[in-house]
Design an enzyme around this catalytic site. Structure first.
Site, PDB file in Angstrom:
ATOM      1  CG  ASP A  89      -8.435  61.699  59.349  1.00 24.96           C
ATOM      2  OD1 ASP A  89      -7.917  61.271  58.293  1.00 24.96           O
ATOM      3  OD2 ASP A  89      -8.811  62.875  59.506  1.00 24.96           O
ATOM      4  CE  LYS A 140     -11.208  48.412  38.869  1.00 21.99           C
ATOM      5  NZ  LYS A 140     -12.574  48.884  38.754  1.00 21.99           N
ATOM      6  CG  HIS A 171     -15.590  42.413  41.886  1.00 21.25           C
ATOM      7  ND1 HIS A 171     -15.212  43.530  41.185  1.00 21.25           N
ATOM      8  CD2 HIS A 171     -16.771  42.030  41.347  1.00 21.25           C
ATOM      9  CE1 HIS A 171     -16.123  43.796  40.268  1.00 21.25           C
ATOM     10  NE2 HIS A 171     -17.084  42.912  40.336  1.00 21.25           N
ATOM     11  CE  LYS A 220     -18.137  39.301  38.716  1.00 22.10           C
ATOM     12  NZ  LYS A 220     -19.488  39.806  38.797  1.00 22.10           N
ATOM     13  CG  HIS A 222     -12.897  43.478  36.458  1.00 28.30           C
ATOM     14  ND1 HIS A 222     -12.381  43.213  37.697  1.00 28.30           N
ATOM     15  CD2 HIS A 222     -13.678  44.571  36.616  1.00 28.30           C
ATOM     16  CE1 HIS A 222     -12.826  44.106  38.568  1.00 28.30           C
ATOM     17  NE2 HIS A 222     -13.615  44.949  37.932  1.00 28.30           N
TER      18      HIS A 222
HETATM   19  C1  BG6 Z   1     -15.967  47.483  38.763  1.00 26.44           C
HETATM   20  C2  BG6 Z   1     -15.926  48.679  37.849  1.00 26.44           C
HETATM   21  O1  BG6 Z   1     -14.666  47.063  39.079  1.00 26.44           O
HETATM   22  O2  BG6 Z   1     -16.662  46.428  38.123  1.00 26.44           O
HETATM   23  C3  BG6 Z   1     -17.327  49.104  37.477  1.00 26.44           C
HETATM   24  O3  BG6 Z   1     -15.260  49.753  38.493  1.00 26.44           O
HETATM   25  C4  BG6 Z   1     -18.113  47.943  36.919  1.00 26.44           C
HETATM   26  O4  BG6 Z   1     -17.310  50.177  36.543  1.00 26.44           O
HETATM   27  C5  BG6 Z   1     -18.010  46.717  37.827  1.00 26.44           C
HETATM   28  O5  BG6 Z   1     -19.461  48.338  36.800  1.00 26.44           O
HETATM   29  C6  BG6 Z   1     -18.622  45.499  37.169  1.00 26.44           C
HETATM   30  O6  BG6 Z   1     -18.692  44.454  38.091  1.00 26.44           O
HETATM   31  P1  BG6 Z   1     -19.796  43.315  37.953  1.00 26.44           P
HETATM   32  O7  BG6 Z   1     -19.478  42.378  39.062  1.00 26.44           O
HETATM   33  O8  BG6 Z   1     -21.131  43.985  38.123  1.00 26.44           O
HETATM   34  O9  BG6 Z   1     -19.637  42.725  36.587  1.00 26.44           O
END
Ligand code: BG6
Length: 480
Positions: free
Chosen positions: A86, A140, A170, A174, A232
Site C-alpha cells: 500500500d 500518463k 504508449h 506502436k 500522443h
Molecule cells: C489513452 C487515452 O492514452 O489513449 C484514451 O487516455 C484513448 O482516452 C487511448 O482512448 C487511445 O489509445 P489507442 O491506442 O486506442 O489509440
C-alpha cells in the site's frame, strides 16, 4: 546479464491486467523475457500468489485468443509472485523488498494512480530500492498542467536519476509510429522536400468511435486536450516535424523532439478563436446504433471537451508558415488515426483544362497501417490533345507487406522490452513533458479566460462545424 526483476505495482488494476500481463505473456511466448527474470505483482488487494495468478490467467487467456499455450502460461506463472503493498503505508514495502532480494536490478512499473507516485517513490527510497540500475516506469497522466506535472517529476527525480525514469506514451510503442522514423530517415526521397518550400500543411487526426464509457470520472477531469493532445498528438507532431537526429540514441532523438515542442507558437488572445475548437458529443448514431451524449453518460453537467481541433504553428526555419492541424475526439465516425502531408501545388501548370491535384502523402497509423501517395497521371485517351490527367494513388499496405506477422502486437510489448534493455529512446523526457504542458496550459488558460464552452456535435460525426471552419479559413479541408 544482470539478474533483472520487474515489480508491477497496481497489479490488479485495469492497465496491468488488460495490457501489461498479456504483453509479458507474448514476450514469454516469443522467448524474449530474460532467463530467470522474476515478476512481482503488488497492490492493496489482500490475496495470495495463487489468487492473483487466477486473475492474471483469465485476462491473459482473453487477450491472447488463439495464441494461448499452457506451457507458455506455466513458464510465465512460474516467474510471478504476489505481495500486498500500500503506497500510503511505507512499512508494507518490506514484503516487496523481500520478494526482490535476489535481483541485481529492478524495474518498478507504477500502474497506479499518479496521485500515488510521490508516496511510492518515498516508500521505495526508505527501503533502499532506488539505487544502482533500478528504474521506474510511469504512465500518463503526468500531471494535469505544468505545475502538477513538475511536482510529480520532482518526486520521481528525488528517487531516480532521469536516465532511470521511463515515462510511457504508449503511442511510441506502436509499430506504425516507429515507422515514421524509418519513413523519414531511412529514405532520401522525402527529406529534401520535408519543409515549408514543398509542404503546404500537415493534418494529424486521431479519431475514436467509442465514447468515454466507464472512464467518465477520469476523463471529465482532463478532456481531449489534456488526455490526447498533450501527449500522443504532440509526440506524433514531434516525429513528423523534428530535425534528423544524429543517431537513435535516447538523447539524440529526445533533444530534437523537445526543440519542436519549444518552437510551438503559443495560441492566445484573438488567435484562440481562429485556431482552436472545443466540442462535446451529444446523442447521435455510432456504428448504426443510437448512443447517448457525453452528459447523459456522465450523469451531470460538464464543460469538458470530448473533441478538439487546433491549428498549430512551429516557429522555426523549416516550418514557418506551415499549419499543422491536429484533430482528436471521442464518438467520431470511426477509429482511425492518420497523418496527411499535403504538398504544394505545381508553380505553373502546362496542362490546360486539367485540374492538378497537389501530391498528398497519407500515413495511416491505425486500424490498418499503410502509406499512400497521390500522384497526377495521364489517363489513356485522345481528347484534350491527349493530355487528360487524373490523380492516382501509390499504395503500400504494411499489413499485406508482412503476411508472416501473425498478430498485431500490443504497444506495451515493445515498451516493456525497451525498459528491460534500459533504453529510453521511446520514452518521454522531463523537459519534453513540461514543454508540452506549457503549450497546452496556454490554451486551457485562454479558454477559461474567454469562457470558451465546448460546442455540441452529434455522436458519429466529425466534430462541431467550427472544426471545418478552422481549416477552411486557410483554404484547406480535412481528409477523412
Ligand atoms: C489513452 C487515452 O492514452 O489513449 C484514451 O487516455 C484513448 O482516452 C487511448 O482512448 C487511445 O489509445 P489507442 O491506442 O486506442 O489509440
Amino acid at each position: 546479464m544482470a539478474k533483472t526483476a520487474m515489480a508491477i505495482l497496481g497489479a490488479t488494476g485495469d492497465l496491468a491486467l488488460r495490457m501489461l500481463f498479456p504483453s509479458l505473456y507474448f514476450l514469454e511466448l516469443d522467448g524474449l523475457l530474460p532467463e530467470g527474470m522474476a515478476i512481482v505483482g503488488g497492490s492493496r488487494t489482500e490475496t495470495d500468489t495463487a489468487g492473483f495468478l487466477a486473475k492474471v490467467e483469465t485476462s491473459v487467456r482473453e487477450r491472447s485468443e488463439g495464441f494461448f499455450r499452457d506451457d507458455c502460461w506455466k513458464r510465465l506463472a512460474d516467474r510471478i509472485t504476489y505481495v500486498s503493498v500500500d503506497a500510503s503505508q511505507a512499512p508494507s514495502f518490506k514484503a516487496l523488498a523481500a520478494a526482490l532480494a535476489g535481483a541485481e536490478e529492478v524495474v518498478f512499473y507504477l500502474s497506479t494512480s499518479p496521485s500515488l507516485y510521490a508516496a511510492t517513490c518515498a516508500a521505495l527510497t526508505v527501503h533502499g530500492l532506488t539505487g544502482g540500475k533500478n528504474r521506474i516506469v510511469v504512465e500518463k497522466p503526468i500531471g494535469r498542467d505544468l505545475k502538477s506535472s513538475a511536482a510529480i517529476n520532482d518526486a520521481l527525480g528525488s528517487a531516480f536519476s532521469e536516465d532511470r525514469i521511463f515515462r510511457i506514451d504508449h503511442y511510441l510503442g506502436k509499430e506504425a509510429v516507429q515507422n515514421l522514423l524509418a519513413l523519414r530517415f531511412a529514405n532520401t526521397l522525402f527529406e529534401p522536400l520535408w519543409n515549408k518550400v514543398s509542404i503546404d500543411h500537415v493534418q494529424i487526426t486521431v479519431a475514436e468511435s467509442v465514447g468515454v464509457g466507464g472512464r467518465g470520472p477520469y476523463y471529465d477531469e482532463y478532456g481531449a486536450l489534456r488526455d490526447m493532445v498533450q501527449n500522443h498528438m504532440l509526440q506524433l507532431l514531434c516525429l513528423i516535424a523534428m530535425e534528423p537526429p544524429a543517431s537513435l540514441e535516447p538523447e539524440s532523438v529526445r533533444n530534437e523532439k523537445v526543440k519542436v515542442l519549444r518552437s510551438l507558437r503559443p495560441i492566445e488572445g484573438r488567435e484562440l478563436d481562429k485556431r482552436t475548437v472545443r466540442g462535446q458529443y451529444v446523442r447521435g448514431v455510432s456504428d448504426g446504433e443510437s448512443v447517448p451524449g457525453y452528459l447523459e453518460e456522465l450523469g451531470h453537467n460538464s464543460e469538458t471537451e470530448t473533441f478538439v481541433a487546433l491549428a498549430a504553428h512551429i516557429d522555426n526555419w523549416r516550418w514557418a508558415g506551415v499549419p499543422f492541424y491536429l484533430r482528436t475526439g471521442k464518438r467520431l465516425p470511426s477509429k482511425a488515426s492518420q497523418i496527411v502531408i499535403q504538398f504544394r501545388e505545381v508553380p505553373h501548370s502546362i496542362f490546360e483544362g486539367s485540374d492538378l491535384l497537389a501530391n498528398r502523402l497519407t500515413i495511416r497509423l491505425q486500424p490498418e497501417e499503410g502509406i499512400s501517395m497521390t500522384l497526377m497521371n495521364k489517363t489513356p485517351s485522345l481528347d484534350r490533345g491527349g493530355m487528360n490527367l487524373k490523380p492516382l494513388s501509390l499504395n503500400l499496405s504494411l499489413i499485406d507487406a508482412f503476411p508472416g506477422e501473425r498478430r498485431r502486437r500490443i504497444a506495451y510489448e515493445r515498451l516493456l522490452l525497451e525498459v528491460i534493455a534500459h533504453n529510453t529512446t521511446l520514452f518521454v523526457r522531463r523537459d519534453e513533458i513540461e514543454a508540452a504542458w506549457a503549450w497546452v496550459d496556454g490554451i486551457e488558460a485562454g479558454w477559461e479566460r474567454q469562457g470558451v464552452s465546448p460546442a455540441p456535435y452529434a455522436a458519429g460525426t466529425w466534430g462541431p462545424s467550427g472544426a471545418f471552419a478552422l481549416t477552411e479559413r486557410q483554404g484547406h479541408t480535412w481528409y477523412d
